[in-house]
Write an enzyme that holds these catalytic residues in place. Structure first.
Site, PDB file in Angstrom:
ATOM      1  N   LYS A   1      48.150  32.729  29.244  1.00  0.00           N
ATOM      2  CA  LYS A   1      48.285  33.725  30.312  1.00  0.00           C
ATOM      3  C   LYS A   1      47.841  33.115  31.644  1.00  0.00           C
ATOM      4  CE  LYS A   1      47.070  38.536  31.428  1.00  0.00           C
ATOM      5  NZ  LYS A   1      46.319  39.738  31.015  1.00  0.00           N
TER       6      LYS A   1
ATOM      7  N   SER B   1      48.839  44.131  30.775  1.00  0.00           N
ATOM      8  CA  SER B   1      49.243  43.116  31.718  1.00  0.00           C
ATOM      9  C   SER B   1      49.724  41.809  31.072  1.00  0.00           C
ATOM     10  CB  SER B   1      48.092  42.805  32.675  1.00  0.00           C
ATOM     11  OG  SER B   1      47.012  42.202  32.000  1.00  0.00           O
TER      12      SER B   1
ATOM     13  N   SER C   1      45.353  45.344  27.727  1.00  0.00           N
ATOM     14  CA  SER C   1      46.330  44.354  28.195  1.00  0.00           C
ATOM     15  C   SER C   1      46.794  43.324  27.168  1.00  0.00           C
ATOM     16  CB  SER C   1      45.788  43.615  29.419  1.00  0.00           C
ATOM     17  OG  SER C   1      45.928  44.430  30.557  1.00  0.00           O
TER      18      SER C   1
END
Lengths: 96, 490
Positions: free
Chosen positions: B77, B153, B177
């Site tokens: 990420k 997210s 997330s």
């Protein structure tokens, strides 16, 4: 009744160092007011005597020795800087 | 079939026996990215040259080396700092942050375990969002149907694994997330106990809630990856000095006598009927396997959303103060003064959601409002945490849906922050309590979109969470379904 005024939004934006236009301030006022109004549901709860949680684990202050160590060089530190001069970060005038 | 349909363990055996090479795996990854990523948009930055060079290097050691993740390609990420590899956190502000100075602790661990970083994965800006639509780059899409969001997210992290671009990835979870996008994309995502994994080098959103965790195609891979990244780190004083068990050894398939609590608040109004049905079917499956379940209550659940937005935004307003345009990131041109430079650099670099949360947090912490909002939310957090502790006195795990509905359409909720926030209503309480939670696939909607089952455990009891998740996975084949994107896969 609104929880936050447009003037307060502008004040908060200034505290947060965010430039906002008058139009943006209008939109943010409505949106922030919605969120804050919703969040006021917390007042339904009596929290007298309830300890606030700042951290979920039972950790106390973690201390370490204050010792210098090698980390990054001055060149490294300046590598991603938008503006620099003579080994220092360069910024616009601080004094008006 | 793709190489990534094998488990990580199987891939390692194939590497060890020289049936395949590390280069094969890395090529497989980039080939798939080439095929589908224009549509999926899971990656913000690729690490192609370095990854290929590393693969060639590792191939020289193949057969002899014995590192945990030897030769396995991973996606990271983009809020996890990678030395020398652009790290944007999904923000325009950091679009020119080409040369980070150090690796996050989890990245060091991946490197020590000899995995290969394929690239940096798409996300909502600074991890604030539930749909990936707040990314400053082209938003990632759901591989099951690209008209739908992948969640957020960590949308890129979940979409990349679902689309077969990488076999596993790292995400971060502040209010759901990892679990919410894992549910939307039909993959396995774990948010570890707060403090289980070092946050050093994770670009901070809300420091008392953020955790890094693995996203994988199956539970075994997930447990395998957590073994590698978990543990105390002297660079993160909030990481816990608690032994890391061999999570893979807890995958016995045996859940006889497991006591499951099912919060009535998690199957209440607002949860779609097909989601309720899928969760009920999962509970029936657990019963068949010899576990028992009973309805329980987490009475303060309805206050979690308010508590979360006040606390996480307050913490974010402080954490994001570092983005000032001085040392790295965006700098506004022709500023009249230092103050003008700060304000315009931030205004140009941040999107609306980030600005909204910074302002909400600044307001909640400001003089005259601190007690009414911030302190009040911290007190309610205690009540929410106590709810979990009480249930865990009598039950081993808590089970419910990960999200109230399957993925929604791109554009559907983007104009209304409050509706968007409501997606996280079942995942947020877990972060507030600091306990671990996993999302695993447990069905499909009528439209063919995945549904996620959430299993929540006690502090540092990921082993039981994994055991329960794995047993369900063994009994079902939802995790074996693949999206048909970019040509049907067998």
């Amino acid at each position: 009744m609104s929880r936050i005024s447009k003037e307060e939004v502008k004040h908060v934006a200034n505290l947060a160092r965010l430039a906002i236009t008058d139009e943006e301030a209008t939109t943010f006022t409505k949106q922030l007011d919605d969120i804050i109004t919703y969040a006021e549901q917390l007042n339904e709860l009596d929290t007298t005597g309830v300890e606030p949680t700042t951290h979920v684990l039972d950790l106390k202050n973690v201390m370490r020795k204050d010792e210098p160590k090698k980390w990054i060089t001055q060149d490294d530190a300046l590598k991603n800087a938008p503006d620099k001069q003579d080994g220092q970060f360069k910024v616009p005038s601080v004094l008006e | 079939m793709s190489l990534f349909d094998y488990t990580l363990r199987e891939l390692q055996e194939k590497l060890h026996s020289k049936e395949i090479s590390v280069t094969d795996l890395v090529e497989e990854s980039y080939k798939r990215i080439e095929e589908v990523d224009e549509e999926v948009q899971a990656f913000i930055t690729l690490n192609k040259e370095a990854a290929k060079a590393k693969a060639a290097e590792l191939d020289q050691e193949r057969g002899s080396a014995n590192a945990e993740l030897f030769g396995l390609p991973i996606g990271v990420k983009d809020n996890i700092v990678t030395k020398g590899l652009r790290t944007t956190a999904g923000s325009q502000f950091l679009s020119n942050f080409e040369d980070p100075l150090y690796d996050a602790t989890v990245v060091n661990k991946l490197n020590d375990a000899k995995s290969v970083t394929i690239g940096k994965l798409n996300m909502d800006e600074f991890a604030m969002g539930s749909s990936n639509e707040n990314s400053s780059y082209a938003a990632a899409r759901n591989p099951w149907n690209t008209d739908y969001v992948p969640g957020g997210s960590s949308g890129g992290s979940a979409a990349a694994v679902a689309a077969g671009e990488v076999p596993y990835s790292l995400g971060s979870d502040t209010g759901g997330s990892i679990r919410q996008p894992a549910a939307y994309c039909g993959v396995v995502g774990l948010k570890p106990t707060y403090g289980r994994v070092s946050r050093f080098g994770l670009i901070a959103f809300a420091s008392s809630l953020d955790q890094i965790g693995p996203i994988t195609r199956n539970v075994e891979d997930n447990a395998f990856l957590l073994e590698t990244i978990a543990g105390h780190d002297k660079m993160d004083s909030t990481s816990a000095d608690v032994d890391v068990p061999k999570y893979t050894e807890s995958l016995t398939g045996d859940v006889k006598g497991l006591k499951i609590g099912v919060p009535k608040e998690y199957l209440a109004e607002g949860v779609a009927p097909e989601v309720k049905e899928a969760v009920q079917a999962a509970l029936n499956e657990y019963e068949k396997m010899g576990a028992t379940w009973e309805e329980v209550s987490l009475p303060h659940s309805k206050y979690a959303l308010s508590t979360y937005y006040l606390l996480s935004s307050s913490e974010a307003s402080a954490n994001l103060a570092r983005f000032d345009g001085v040392r790295y990131g965006n700098r506004a041109e022709d500023a009249e003064s230092m103050l003008d430079m700060f304000k315009r650099s931030r205004a140009e670099g941040f999107g609306d959601e980030v600005k909204r949360r910074i302002m909400l947090g600044t307001f909640a912490l400001s003089s005259g409002y601190y007690d009414a909002y911030y302190k009040k939310a911290q007190q309610v957090r205690t009540l929410i945490k106590n709810d979990f502790e009480k249930v865990f006195e009598d039950y081993d795990v808590i089970v419910g849906p990960t999200t109230p509905t399957p993925a929604f359409k791109v554009g559907d909720k983007v104009d209304d922050p409050m509706t968007m926030y409501a997606n996280d209503i079942l995942t947020i309480p877990v972060n507030l309590a600091g306990v671990p939670g996993i999302s695993i696939p447990c069905g499909f909607s009528a439209e063919g979109l995945p549904i996620g089952l959430q299993i929540i455990g006690k502090h540092f009891d990921e082993a039981t969470v994994y055991r329960a998740a794995h047993a369900f996975e063994q009994a079902t084949d939802y995790h074996k379904q693949r999206p048909s994107l970019g040509g049907a896969r067998s």
